[in-house]
Structure formats: C-alpha cells, structure tokens
Design an enzyme around this catalytic site. Structure first.
Site, PDB file in Angstrom:
ATOM      1  CB  VAL A  86      -0.996  -0.041   1.359  1.00 48.84           C
ATOM      2  CG1 VAL A  86      -1.759   1.328   1.302  1.00 48.84           C
ATOM      3  CG2 VAL A  86      -1.852  -1.234   1.033  1.00 48.84           C
ATOM      4  CB  CYS A  87       4.050   1.873   1.613  1.00 47.38           C
ATOM      5  SG  CYS A  87       3.824   1.213   3.331  1.00 47.38           S
ATOM      6  N   PRO A  88       3.707   2.453  -1.489  1.00 49.67           N
ATOM      7  CG  PRO A  88       4.277   0.781  -3.022  1.00 49.67           C
ATOM      8  CD  PRO A  88       4.001   1.117  -1.416  1.00 49.67           C
TER       9      PRO A  88
END
Length: 212
Positions: free
Chosen positions: A50-52
């Site tokens: 999810v982070c990128p």
C-alpha cells in the site's frame, strides 16, 4: 496522547531528499521558519504494498499542496539508505522513483515513539532470560499530521496498516482550516472550498441549517 491544538514535537531527525542527500530535519522548524503549513504522513515500511501507492498519490497532488502554501513530508522508520534504494526503484517495480519531497528516516524511532504511533501491541517479560520482548512490528501506523504556520497541529489521524489514505481529504482539511484562519468562520460537515461556512453562534448555525 493527541497533539491536536498543541505544538508539534521539537525533535530533529534524519531525512533524505530526492537527490539522495541525507540531512537533519525538524518538522516544527520547517513550518515556522518557512511560514507554511506541513502535511506529515507516516507509512509502515519501504518496499511494501500500500505504501508506494500513497507516496505516489502525494507526489501527484504536490502542485495542489504548493498552491496552499503547504510542505509535504513523508516518514517511516526505514534508514536513509533504504529510502535511497526505494527512490531508485522504478514505479513499474513497486518503487517510488520520481518522488521529490523529503523523507524522514526515523530509524532510531525517537519521533515516532514520542508521537506514540508505533505498532507495539504488547510487551512480554521472559522470566528465564529476564528480558522484555516486544509484540508487534515496531513500525509506524499510517499516521497523518497537518500542522499550521506556527507549528500547531490542527489535524491528526491514524489508519491501520491495510487501509490507504485519501489525499484529497487532506487538501479539503487544509482549505477548511485556511478559511477559518482568514475569515473567522467555522466549516460545517462536508464543507469544501467555495461552499457556505457559518459563524460560530446560535444564529449562525440556525441560518446555515435553514439554508441547507
């Protein structure tokens, strides 16, 4: 402990810019010395899932934050070296190449610990070894702070790991707070730029509710 209505912690941390240079960064000072608002968003780990998507979403919205005199800063507990590797990984390979705002590398967890946003679910005491062992990954939740030009936090929110943020909501909150600063009115539910606000008294709310 919430920091809403209080000054953001006066703590200097390591950070990295898009060129791969490491330097010291103090979020409170960034707001005050530049006379700008700051959106500081924490994410759990580099090279995850999810982070990128969030880092690219904030990058795409950077011109909108610039229009609002707002600095964007990303943050995690990864080292600067890991940030650099991720910045040099293409988007097609899950990287954040093209991200141009500064990234905090809070690897010693000084700032995230003070903010109390670390994923520590418990502490177990091992009687045999006499050691305290942490439960949880000891990385940050998806915490977000909106900070005004004086360094005061006017929004604080925390998402669990699997739930990505809506960047447009932070633009709306910045617009709302700027309206309060400029006009002295308060912003009702679902307020957006250009919509009716109201005075903070009985007559104001009565007038607003009768028109909406």
């Amino acid at each position: 402990m919430s920091y809403v209505g209080r000054k953001f912690p006066n703590i200097t941390v390591d950070a990295m810019n898009e060129m791969g240079d490491t330097f010291k960064l103090n979020v409170l000072e960034e707001a005050q010395k530049n006379n700008k608002k700051v959106v500081l968003f924490w994410y759990p780990k580099d090279f995850t899932f999810v982070c990128p998507t969030e880092l690219h979403a904030f990058q795409e919205a950077l011109p909108e934050f610039d229009k609002r005199n707002t600095i964007v800063i990303g943050a995690s507990c990864d080292t600067a070296e890991v940030h650099f590797a991720w910045l040099n990984t293409s988007k097609d390979n899950g990287g954040i190449e093209g991200v141009s705002y500064n990234l905090i590398a809070d690897s010693n967890r000084n700032l995230s610990r003070v903010l109390d946003i670390l994923d520590i679910t418990g502490v177990n005491y091992d009687e045999e070894t006499g050691m305290e062992l942490l439960e949880g990954d000891n990385v940050t939740y998806r915490a977000t702070y909106l900070i005004d030009e004086e360094g005061t936090v006017f929004h604080e929110g925390v998402n669990h790991m699997p739930v990505g943020r809506n960047v447009n909501e932070y633009l709306r909150l910045i617009d709302a707070y700027a309206h309060v600063q400029q006009h002295g009115e308060v912003c009702p539910a679902n307020w957006e730029e250009g919509k009716e606000a109201m005075t903070a008294n009985r007559q104001g709310v009565s007038s607003y509710l009768s028109n909406n």
